[in-house]
Design a protein around this motif. Structure first.
Motif, PDB file in Angstrom:
ATOM      1  N   ASN A 163       0.865  -1.174   0.000  1.00  0.00           N
ATOM      2  CA  ASN A 163       0.000   0.000   0.000  1.00  0.00           C
ATOM      3  C   ASN A 163       0.904   1.227   0.000  1.00  0.00           C
ATOM      4  O   ASN A 163       1.627   1.465   0.973  1.00  0.00           O
ATOM      5  N   PHE A 164       0.898   1.978  -1.079  1.00  0.00           N
ATOM      6  CA  PHE A 164       1.828   3.092  -1.268  1.00  0.00           C
ATOM      7  C   PHE A 164       1.741   4.113  -0.137  1.00  0.00           C
ATOM      8  O   PHE A 164       2.751   4.457   0.484  1.00  0.00           O
ATOM      9  N   GLU A 165       0.527   4.618   0.136  1.00  0.00           N
ATOM     10  CA  GLU A 165       0.373   5.696   1.119  1.00  0.00           C
ATOM     11  C   GLU A 165       0.804   5.255   2.518  1.00  0.00           C
ATOM     12  O   GLU A 165       1.526   5.978   3.210  1.00  0.00           O
ATOM     13  N   LYS A 166       0.369   4.065   2.919  1.00  0.00           N
ATOM     14  CA  LYS A 166       0.700   3.598   4.269  1.00  0.00           C
ATOM     15  C   LYS A 166       2.200   3.394   4.452  1.00  0.00           C
ATOM     16  O   LYS A 166       2.776   3.783   5.473  1.00  0.00           O
ATOM     17  N   LEU A 168       4.716   4.677   2.607  1.00  0.00           N
ATOM     18  CA  LEU A 168       5.445   5.946   2.504  1.00  0.00           C
ATOM     19  C   LEU A 168       5.396   6.693   3.836  1.00  0.00           C
ATOM     20  O   LEU A 168       6.412   7.222   4.304  1.00  0.00           O
ATOM     21  N   TYR A 169       4.226   6.716   4.454  1.00  0.00           N
ATOM     22  CA  TYR A 169       4.091   7.413   5.735  1.00  0.00           C
ATOM     23  C   TYR A 169       4.974   6.768   6.803  1.00  0.00           C
ATOM     24  O   TYR A 169       5.655   7.464   7.565  1.00  0.00           O
ATOM     25  N   LYS A 170       4.988   5.445   6.858  1.00  0.00           N
ATOM     26  CA  LYS A 170       5.826   4.742   7.838  1.00  0.00           C
ATOM     27  C   LYS A 170       7.303   5.050   7.622  1.00  0.00           C
ATOM     28  O   LYS A 170       8.050   5.287   8.572  1.00  0.00           O
ATOM     29  N   VAL A 171       7.726   5.039   6.364  1.00  0.00           N
ATOM     30  CA  VAL A 171       9.140   5.280   6.045  1.00  0.00           C
ATOM     31  C   VAL A 171       9.541   6.703   6.416  1.00  0.00           C
ATOM     32  O   VAL A 171      10.587   6.926   7.048  1.00  0.00           O
ATOM     33  N   LEU A 172       8.699   7.676   6.054  1.00  0.00           N
ATOM     34  CA  LEU A 172       9.013   9.073   6.352  1.00  0.00           C
ATOM     35  C   LEU A 172       8.994   9.328   7.859  1.00  0.00           C
ATOM     36  O   LEU A 172       9.840  10.058   8.385  1.00  0.00           O
ATOM     37  N   ARG A 173       8.042   8.724   8.560  1.00  0.00           N
ATOM     38  CA  ARG A 173       7.980   8.872  10.020  1.00  0.00           C
ATOM     39  C   ARG A 173       9.218   8.252  10.667  1.00  0.00           C
ATOM     40  O   ARG A 173       9.781   8.803  11.623  1.00  0.00           O
ATOM     41  N   PHE A 174       9.665   7.124  10.132  1.00  0.00           N
ATOM     42  CA  PHE A 174      10.875   6.473  10.639  1.00  0.00           C
ATOM     43  C   PHE A 174      12.080   7.400  10.479  1.00  0.00           C
ATOM     44  O   PHE A 174      12.845   7.609  11.423  1.00  0.00           O
ATOM     45  N   ILE A 175      12.252   7.967   9.281  1.00  0.00           N
ATOM     46  CA  ILE A 175      13.382   8.864   9.020  1.00  0.00           C
ATOM     47  C   ILE A 175      13.335  10.063   9.967  1.00  0.00           C
ATOM     48  O   ILE A 175      14.348  10.467  10.544  1.00  0.00           O
ATOM     49  N   ASN A 176      12.142  10.620  10.134  1.00  0.00           N
ATOM     50  CA  ASN A 176      11.988  11.782  11.002  1.00  0.00           C
ATOM     51  C   ASN A 176      12.362  11.451  12.451  1.00  0.00           C
ATOM     52  O   ASN A 176      13.046  12.229  13.128  1.00  0.00           O
ATOM     53  N   ILE A 359       6.030  17.177   4.046  1.00  0.00           N
ATOM     54  CA  ILE A 359       5.315  16.051   3.448  1.00  0.00           C
ATOM     55  C   ILE A 359       4.558  15.263   4.507  1.00  0.00           C
ATOM     56  O   ILE A 359       3.406  14.856   4.307  1.00  0.00           O
ATOM     57  N   LEU A 360       5.192  15.056   5.664  1.00  0.00           N
ATOM     58  CA  LEU A 360       4.524  14.349   6.752  1.00  0.00           C
ATOM     59  C   LEU A 360       3.254  15.083   7.189  1.00  0.00           C
ATOM     60  O   LEU A 360       2.214  14.458   7.418  1.00  0.00           O
ATOM     61  N   GLN A 361       3.348  16.396   7.273  1.00  0.00           N
ATOM     62  CA  GLN A 361       2.187  17.197   7.673  1.00  0.00           C
ATOM     63  C   GLN A 361       1.067  17.086   6.651  1.00  0.00           C
ATOM     64  O   GLN A 361      -0.114  16.973   7.008  1.00  0.00           O
ATOM     65  N   GLU A 362       1.431  17.098   5.376  1.00  0.00           N
ATOM     66  CA  GLU A 362       0.428  16.972   4.314  1.00  0.00           C
ATOM     67  C   GLU A 362      -0.284  15.625   4.395  1.00  0.00           C
ATOM     68  O   GLU A 362      -1.504  15.540   4.216  1.00  0.00           O
ATOM     69  N   ILE A 363       0.478  14.570   4.658  1.00  0.00           N
ATOM     70  CA  ILE A 363      -0.118  13.229   4.758  1.00  0.00           C
ATOM     71  C   ILE A 363      -1.054  13.156   5.964  1.00  0.00           C
ATOM     72  O   ILE A 363      -2.157  12.621   5.894  1.00  0.00           O
ATOM     73  N   GLU A 364      -0.610  13.729   7.083  1.00  0.00           N
ATOM     74  CA  GLU A 364      -1.417  13.701   8.294  1.00  0.00           C
ATOM     75  C   GLU A 364      -2.688  14.517   8.132  1.00  0.00           C
ATOM     76  O   GLU A 364      -3.763  14.156   8.639  1.00  0.00           O
ATOM     77  N   ASN A 365      -2.612  15.630   7.399  1.00  0.00           N
ATOM     78  CA  ASN A 365      -3.795  16.461   7.149  1.00  0.00           C
ATOM     79  C   ASN A 365      -4.815  15.706   6.307  1.00  0.00           C
ATOM     80  O   ASN A 365      -6.030  15.839   6.508  1.00  0.00           O
TER      81      ASN A 365
END
Length: 368
Positions: A163-166, A168-176, A359-365
């Motif tokens: 699942n692309f969105e899920k 991507l969010y996990k990966v970006l949150r991990f990096i952050n 990008i994280l904020q956009e996904i969360e919004n």
């Protein structure tokens, strides 16, 4: 500054391999020496914690294998680590998703606490908050996250079951999280060059290069001993056969303890031995290992085809991939050594997290 104590063992290992390859390069099959057939320093040992996977990536050879699905035990993993030289570099990965073995965090911690540099290759789907916290406490040196395209349809087609969105969010949150907590962890994002992903290559690179990561690269589509499901995409190799470097720098230990001389052996075709019966160092210099290296040096494709390796049709030893001995000495060796030193060094880097947080904020919004 680079920590000299951390890097000296790695540099010594690479120097030994360099000298061995120089000697092999100068010889012909008529004056091969026993020492040429030995391996004293495996630079990248793949230890397979599990061959379970939650995806079916198009370029992978896992689905062509009929091996029994299992997890490696912690006891076996400890025995492997106890037999390695301090300063060795291992990738805890094989034919599956490493984070699916519940003991993976304990494994990494045990290896790193015993002077072993550890890396994992993951598809990122299991990078939950809980798993991220455990990874960051494990002493992991490097993480490579496979993310095949920043285009949703392409990503989900290549990494079937994802699942692309899920993800991507996990990966970006991990990096952050890694950057906010200032954990000394080398983060690499990787993709495999396929006909489906190449049109979005530039877009993917631009996206990830804005992120606070250490490396982004797109690797060649590997034949995986002709077992890759995308093998037909690889153009017919017209190069004259060259001596592959893999049998001297790599090896793979499977969940059941069996050892393969080629990390692309997804089906466990040629077994050198088992760590339940001998140490890894004994196995990689036993008769089956020497016979294999002799065949590689001589280009004995009758033997290689007989064990199911089909090395003449492989692209690992081609100049494009860079893992023949001559190309390895000239180009691959200095690049990999520089990357390894960068990964294990203690240089404090400054990372710009502005784009990541945006990008994280956009996904969360969008979730709200």
């Amino acid at each position: 500054m680079i920590d000299k104590n951390k890097t000296k063992d790695i540099i010594n290992l690479y120097s030994n391999i360099y000298e061995k390859f120089r000697n092999i390069e100068k010889r012909t099959e008529r004056n091969i020496k026993i020492d040429d057939l030995c391996s004293t320093d495996v630079l990248n040992l793949y230890v397979e914690p599990t061959n379970r996977c939650n995806l079916h990536c198009k370029f992978c050879a896992r689905d062509t294998s009929d091996r029994e699905v299992a997890n490696m035990s912690m006891e076996m993993f400890k025995n492997i680590i106890d037999g390695l030289k301090k300063g060795s570099y291992i990738t805890i990965n094989g034919n599956g998703e490493p984070l699916l073995n519940p003991a993976i965090y304990e494994m990494i911690k045990y290896a790193s606490s015993n002077g072993i540099f550890t890396s994992i290759i993951t598809n990122g789907t299991a990078l939950t908050k809980e798993n991220t916290a455990k990874l960051l406490k494990s002493g992991l040196s490097r993480i490579q996250i496979s993310f095949q395209s920043i285009d949703k349809n392409t990503y989900e087609e290549i990494m079937a079951g994802s699942n692309f969105e899920k993800t991507l969010y996990k990966v970006l949150r991990f990096i952050n999280t890694v950057r906010e907590e200032k954990v000394n962890l080398f983060i690499s994002i990787s993709a495999v060059k396929t006909e489906r992903s190449l049109p979005f290559s530039k877009k993917s690179k631009q996206f990830w290069m804005k992120m606070p990561i250490d490396n982004y690269y797109e690797g060649e589509l590997l034949s995986l001993q002709t077992d890759s499901k995308l093998y037909p995409e690889i153009s017919n190799n017209s190069e004259a056969y060259k001596i592959c470097a893999d049998p001297w720098v790599c090896a793979k230990i499977n969940t059941d303890g069996s050892v393969n001389p080629c990390p692309q052996d997804f089906s466990n075709k040629y077994v050198l031995g088992n760590v339940k019966e001998k140490t890894f160092c004994e196995i990689i210099n036993d008769a089956p290992a020497k016979r294999f290296r002799k065949a590689i040096i001589e280009g004995d494709h009758e033997f290689l085809d007989g064990i199911g390796y089909h090395c003449s049709q492989c692209n690992t030893w081609t100049d494009d991939v860079g893992y023949n001995i001559s190309e390895y000495l000239k180009n691959t060796y200095p690049v990999i050594l520089a990357l390894i030193i960068d990964e294990i060094g203690s240089i404090k880097k400054h990372y710009d997290c502005t784009y990541l947080k945006q990008i994280l904020q956009e996904i969360e919004n969008e979730k709200c």
